[in-house]
Scaffold this motif. Structure first.
Motif, PDB file in Angstrom:
ATOM      1  N   THR A  46       0.821  -1.213   0.000  1.00 13.86           N
ATOM      2  CA  THR A  46       0.000   0.000   0.000  1.00 13.86           C
ATOM      3  C   THR A  46       0.855   1.263   0.000  1.00 13.86           C
ATOM      4  OG1 THR A  46      -0.146  -0.149   2.427  1.00 13.86           O
ATOM      5  CG2 THR A  46      -1.952  -1.100   1.158  1.00 13.86           C
ATOM      6  N   PHE A  47       2.080   1.184   0.495  1.00 14.47           N
ATOM      7  CA  PHE A  47       2.914   2.375   0.541  1.00 14.47           C
ATOM      8  C   PHE A  47       3.443   2.767  -0.830  1.00 14.47           C
ATOM      9  CE2 PHE A  47       6.843   0.208  -0.110  1.00 14.47           C
ATOM     10  CZ  PHE A  47       7.834   1.167  -0.217  1.00 14.47           C
ATOM     11  N   MET A  48       3.288   1.877  -1.827  1.00 15.30           N
ATOM     12  CA  MET A  48       3.791   2.184  -3.154  1.00 15.30           C
ATOM     13  C   MET A  48       3.015   3.319  -3.812  1.00 15.30           C
ATOM     14  SD  MET A  48       6.474   0.646  -4.161  1.00 15.30           S
ATOM     15  CE  MET A  48       6.388   0.821  -5.932  1.00 15.30           C
ATOM     16  N   GLY A  49       1.734   3.451  -3.496  1.00 14.43           N
ATOM     17  CA  GLY A  49       0.941   4.532  -4.069  1.00 14.43           C
ATOM     18  C   GLY A  49       1.521   5.898  -3.721  1.00 14.43           C
ATOM     19  N   PRO A  50       1.602   6.238  -2.427  1.00 15.04           N
ATOM     20  CA  PRO A  50       2.223   7.521  -2.047  1.00 15.04           C
ATOM     21  C   PRO A  50       3.667   7.630  -2.503  1.00 15.04           C
ATOM     22  CG  PRO A  50       1.037   6.576  -0.194  1.00 15.04           C
ATOM     23  CD  PRO A  50       1.036   5.548  -1.273  1.00 15.04           C
ATOM     24  N   VAL A  52       5.159   6.352  -5.257  1.00 13.73           N
ATOM     25  CA  VAL A  52       5.240   6.661  -6.685  1.00 13.73           C
ATOM     26  C   VAL A  52       4.806   8.095  -6.951  1.00 13.73           C
ATOM     27  CG1 VAL A  52       4.234   6.113  -8.939  1.00 13.73           C
ATOM     28  CG2 VAL A  52       5.004   4.272  -7.446  1.00 13.73           C
ATOM     29  N   VAL A  53       3.734   8.530  -6.281  1.00 10.69           N
ATOM     30  CA  VAL A  53       3.263   9.910  -6.471  1.00 10.69           C
ATOM     31  C   VAL A  53       4.320  10.909  -5.999  1.00 10.69           C
ATOM     32  CG1 VAL A  53       1.561  11.609  -5.709  1.00 10.69           C
ATOM     33  CG2 VAL A  53       0.823   9.316  -6.343  1.00 10.69           C
ATOM     34  N   ALA A  54       4.917  10.649  -4.834  1.00 13.25           N
ATOM     35  CA  ALA A  54       5.945  11.551  -4.306  1.00 13.25           C
ATOM     36  C   ALA A  54       7.168  11.586  -5.209  1.00 13.25           C
ATOM     37  CB  ALA A  54       6.339  11.123  -2.892  1.00 13.25           C
ATOM     38  N   THR A  55       7.575  10.426  -5.740  1.00  9.51           N
ATOM     39  CA  THR A  55       8.728  10.379  -6.640  1.00  9.51           C
ATOM     40  C   THR A  55       8.446  11.140  -7.929  1.00  9.51           C
ATOM     41  OG1 THR A  55       9.345   8.211  -5.764  1.00  9.51           O
ATOM     42  CG2 THR A  55      10.316   8.854  -7.855  1.00  9.51           C
ATOM     43  N   PRO A 176       9.536  -1.293 -14.851  1.00  6.66           N
ATOM     44  CA  PRO A 176       8.366  -0.502 -15.267  1.00  6.66           C
ATOM     45  C   PRO A 176       7.886   0.459 -14.189  1.00  6.66           C
ATOM     46  CG  PRO A 176       8.094  -2.790 -15.900  1.00  6.66           C
ATOM     47  CD  PRO A 176       9.319  -2.730 -15.035  1.00  6.66           C
ATOM     48  N   CYS A 177       7.980   0.025 -12.923  1.00  2.00           N
ATOM     49  CA  CYS A 177       7.565   0.900 -11.826  1.00  2.00           C
ATOM     50  C   CYS A 177       8.474   2.112 -11.729  1.00  2.00           C
ATOM     51  CB  CYS A 177       7.560   0.115 -10.514  1.00  2.00           C
ATOM     52  SG  CYS A 177       7.135   1.101  -9.070  1.00  2.00           S
ATOM     53  N   ARG A 178       9.792   1.897 -11.865  1.00  2.00           N
ATOM     54  CA  ARG A 178      10.736   3.023 -11.788  1.00  2.00           C
ATOM     55  C   ARG A 178      10.560   3.976 -12.959  1.00  2.00           C
ATOM     56  NH1 ARG A 178      14.214  -1.302 -10.565  1.00  2.00           N
ATOM     57  NH2 ARG A 178      15.257  -1.108 -12.583  1.00  2.00           N
ATOM     58  N   ARG A 184       8.201   9.321 -16.697  1.00  2.18           N
ATOM     59  CA  ARG A 184       7.079  10.090 -17.201  1.00  2.18           C
ATOM     60  C   ARG A 184       7.141  11.525 -16.702  1.00  2.18           C
ATOM     61  NH1 ARG A 184       2.102   5.750 -16.564  1.00  2.18           N
ATOM     62  NH2 ARG A 184       2.919   4.241 -18.044  1.00  2.18           N
ATOM     63  N   GLY A 185       7.599  11.671 -15.440  1.00  4.47           N
ATOM     64  CA  GLY A 185       7.720  13.024 -14.914  1.00  4.47           C
ATOM     65  C   GLY A 185       8.724  13.838 -15.706  1.00  4.47           C
ATOM     66  N   LEU A 186       9.872  13.196 -16.008  1.00  5.16           N
ATOM     67  CA  LEU A 186      10.895  13.885 -16.794  1.00  5.16           C
ATOM     68  C   LEU A 186      10.403  14.153 -18.203  1.00  5.16           C
ATOM     69  CD1 LEU A 186      13.993  11.822 -15.645  1.00  5.16           C
ATOM     70  CD2 LEU A 186      13.570  14.212 -15.130  1.00  5.16           C
ATOM     71  N   GLY A 187       9.728  13.161 -18.792  1.00  2.52           N
ATOM     72  CA  GLY A 187       9.257  13.316 -20.158  1.00  2.52           C
ATOM     73  C   GLY A 187       8.248  14.439 -20.287  1.00  2.52           C
TER      74      GLY A 187
END
Length: 199
Positions: A46-50, A52-55, A176-178, A184-187
Motif C-alpha cells: 500500500t505504501f507504493m501509491g504515495p 510513486v506519487v511523491a517520486t 516498469p515501476c521506476r 514520465r515526470g521527466l518526459g
C-alpha cells in the motif's frame, strides 16, 4: 469466487499477515490455481501509491527549474533548491524503503510460525457485538473443506504462501515501476518546456 477468478490483487501492509481472512483467501487462491497456467497474482504494498506519487512530483519539481532557468548566475538559486529538496527527499525515501524491507522480514518470521488461533478476525476483535456471526468458525469450516485440516492449511501458509509473497514483495521495485515514477515526470517536463532528446 476464488476458484473462478483468474487474477488476485493483494494490497499488502504490515498487518496483512495477522488477518485470518487474508491468509485464507490467498492460500485458497494459490491452491485452486496450482495447475493453472492462466492465473495471475499481483502483490502491491500500500505504501507504493504515495511513494510513486511523491517520486513523480519530486522529479517533476526538480526538472522544471533545470529546464526553464537560463544558464547564468541566477541558475545557482534553483540548483540550490533542487539539491536541498533532493537530499531531503532521498532521506525520506531511504527511511521508507528501510521500513518496508524490515516489514517484509517481519512477515517472514510471522508466517514461518503462523498459527490459526493467533490470527485476527474483526468479529472477535469486536467481541461479537450484537450477536455477530463468528468469521473464525466459518473460515475453519472452509479450511477443512479446502485443505483437509488446520495443520495442512498452516503448512501451506508456511511454505507456498510465504515463498510466493516474499518473492513478489522483494521484487516490487521493478523497471516498469521506476520508469512510471521517474521517466514520465521527466518526459512531461521536457515536453512542456520544448526540450527534446528524452528517451
Amino acid at each position: 469466487m476464488l476458484k473462478r477468478s483468474r487474477e488476485m490483487l493483494v494490497l499488502w501492509d504490515s498487518s496483512w499477515s495477522d488477518r485470518l481472512w487474508c491468509l485464507f483467501e490467498l492460500s485458497a487462491f494459490l491452491k485452486s490455481k496450482a495447475d493453472s497456467e492462466h492465473s495471475r497474482l499481483l502483490v502491491t504494498p500500500t505504501f507504493m501509491g504515495p511513494c510513486v506519487v511523491a517520486t513523480f512530483l519530486g522529479m517533476f519539481l526538480a526538472v522544471v527549474p533545470l529546464t526553464t532557468f537560463p544558464l547564468d548566475a541566477s541558475f545557482l538559486i534553483p540548483m540550490v533548491f533542487v539539491c536541498v529538496f533532493g537530499a531531503f527527499g532521498a532521506l525520506c525515501c531511504a527511511h521508507a524503503f528501510r521500513s518496508y524491507f524490515q516489514s517484509v522480514d517481519d512477515l517472514k518470521e510471522k508466517l514461518q510460525s503462523v498459527s490459526l488461533e493467533r490470527t485476527r478476525s474483526i468479529c472477535c476483535d469486536l467481541n461479537h457485538e450484537g450477536d455477530m456471526m463468528c468469521d473464525r468458525e466459518i473460515v475453519k469450516d472452509c479450511i477443512t473443506m479446502w485443505f483437509g485440516s488446520q495443520e495442512a492449511f498452516e503448512d501451506c501458509v508456511r511454505s507456498e504462501v510465504l515463498e510466493t509473497l516474499t518473492s513478489e514483495l522483494e521484487q516490487v521495485f521493478t523497471r516498469p515501476c521506476r520508469i512510471a515514477a521517474t521517466g514520465r515526470g521527466l518526459g512531461r517536463a521536457r515536453q512542456k518546456t520544448g526540450c527534446s532528446g528524452f528517451a
